[in-house]
Design a protein around this motif. Structure first.
Motif, mmCIF file in Angstrom:
data_model
loop_
_atom_site.group_PDB
_atom_site.id
_atom_site.type_symbol
_atom_site.label_atom_id
_atom_site.label_comp_id
_atom_site.label_asym_id
_atom_site.label_seq_id
_atom_site.Cartn_x
_atom_site.Cartn_y
_atom_site.Cartn_z
ATOM 1 N N LYS A 1 43.958 33.600 31.558
ATOM 2 C CA LYS A 1 43.576 32.525 32.163
ATOM 3 C C LYS A 1 43.628 31.491 30.993
ATOM 4 O O LYS A 1 43.817 29.945 31.814
ATOM 5 N N TYR A 2 43.048 31.579 29.823
ATOM 6 C CA TYR A 2 43.179 30.825 28.869
ATOM 7 C C TYR A 2 44.406 29.877 28.287
ATOM 8 O O TYR A 2 44.532 28.436 28.398
ATOM 9 N N ARG B 1 47.017 30.081 30.478
ATOM 10 C CA ARG B 1 47.317 29.615 31.527
ATOM 11 C C ARG B 1 47.769 27.976 31.310
ATOM 12 O O ARG B 1 47.894 27.019 32.092
ATOM 13 N N VAL B 2 46.365 27.526 30.542
ATOM 14 C CA VAL B 2 45.874 26.260 31.192
ATOM 15 C C VAL B 2 46.439 25.985 28.872
ATOM 16 O O VAL B 2 47.155 24.276 29.265
ATOM 17 N N TYR B 3 45.854 26.545 28.030
ATOM 18 C CA TYR B 3 46.277 26.280 27.031
ATOM 19 C C TYR B 3 47.917 25.651 27.088
ATOM 20 O O TYR B 3 48.148 24.241 26.031
ATOM 21 N N GLY C 1 49.424 24.321 30.729
ATOM 22 C CA GLY C 1 48.387 23.865 31.974
ATOM 23 C C GLY C 1 49.213 22.273 31.885
ATOM 24 O O GLY C 1 50.224 21.815 30.791
#
Length: 255
Positions: A99-100, A102-104, A107
């Motif tokens: 999840k991290y 996917r943003v870092y 994103g």
């Protein structure tokens, strides 16, 4: 949830985390590792001759950003086998880290997702750089770097997890087979396309990784011909047990 995780870890001494396109082998029987086993030759970072790549550098920076250590361990396969409490810990970490990442890494505002782009930059496609389709591998890499040390990594000289289904290698020298992308037998793409429906299985030697994989896939799906003859030769009964295929092939060869 915390109680449930502790319960599972106490109920099972050994656990496996794996993809769906895999086959367990008879080599698993009686095998009790005391550390996490994984394939260290998955080559998803596409490193250059100097041993670096955009992917490896991005993952090291991602780990640093959240205060995690990265020991330089890359290209780890998607399957893990070992003590249950460690497999559960790794899996939990991978879920959070994916999840991290996917943003870092992917994103809005990231290198791979700009506001004016109409398609992915070449550097963010498979084989060229960070690729969102393999984010699970990236998350698992960050997780395994928290568990393994260099000695554990160096000790894994044999690829017995995530072994290929296209070789004549002994199936019992491996713990687990993984059907990778490709058209060589056994191929999941050929299987899905129905190319094995008329495949004659009578000549298969089930102690070989390739033959074991195709027999298991065709028998379970009702495809191919000659399954009954092979099952009779290996004394595969109603329970479908394949535990003795290596011993039986050794006995047959000695005749």
């Amino acid at each position: 949830m915390g109680h449930g995780k502790c319960l599972y870890a106490s109920m099972y001494g050994i656990a496996y985390r794996s993809d769906l396109d895999t086959f367990p082998t008879p080599g698993l029987l009686g095998y009790w590792p005391d550390t996490v086993l994984a394939n260290k030759n998955s080559a998803y970072t596409f490193r250059n001759s100097s041993g670096t790549s955009l992917i490896t550098e991005k993952l090291k920076k991602a780990a640093e950003y959240v205060g995690l250590s990265h020991k330089g361990i890359h290209d780890i396969g998607s399957s893990w086998f070992g003590p249950a409490h460690l497999i559960i810990k790794l899996s939990s970490m991978a879920v959070v880290l994916s999840k991290y990442l996917r943003v870092y890494m992917f994103g809005p505002g990231s290198f791979c997702r700009c506001a004016t782009c109409t398609e992915l930059p070449l550097e963010c496609t498979w084989g060229s750089g960070p690729y969102a389709g393999t984010i699970l591998l990236y998350a698992q890499e960050l997780a395994i770097n928290q568990i393994w040390d260099k000695n554990q990594y160096d000790s894994l000289n044999k690829v017995n997890v995530d072994a290929s289904t296209t070789t004549d290698e002994s199936v019992c020298a491996n713990l687990h087979l993984h059907v990778f992308h490709g058209s060589d037998r056994f191929s999941k793409f050929e299987f899905v396309d129905g190319r094995y429906k008329e495949f004659n299985m009578t000549g298969l030697k089930l102690s070989k990784a390739r033959d074991f994989a195709i027999f298991l896939a065709l028998k379970s799906s009702g495809q191919g011909i000659g399954e009954q003859e092979v099952s009779a030769r290996y004394s595969i009964g109603g329970d479908g047990s394949l535990a003795n295929v290596c011993k039986m092939d050794a006995d047959i060869s000695s005749l």
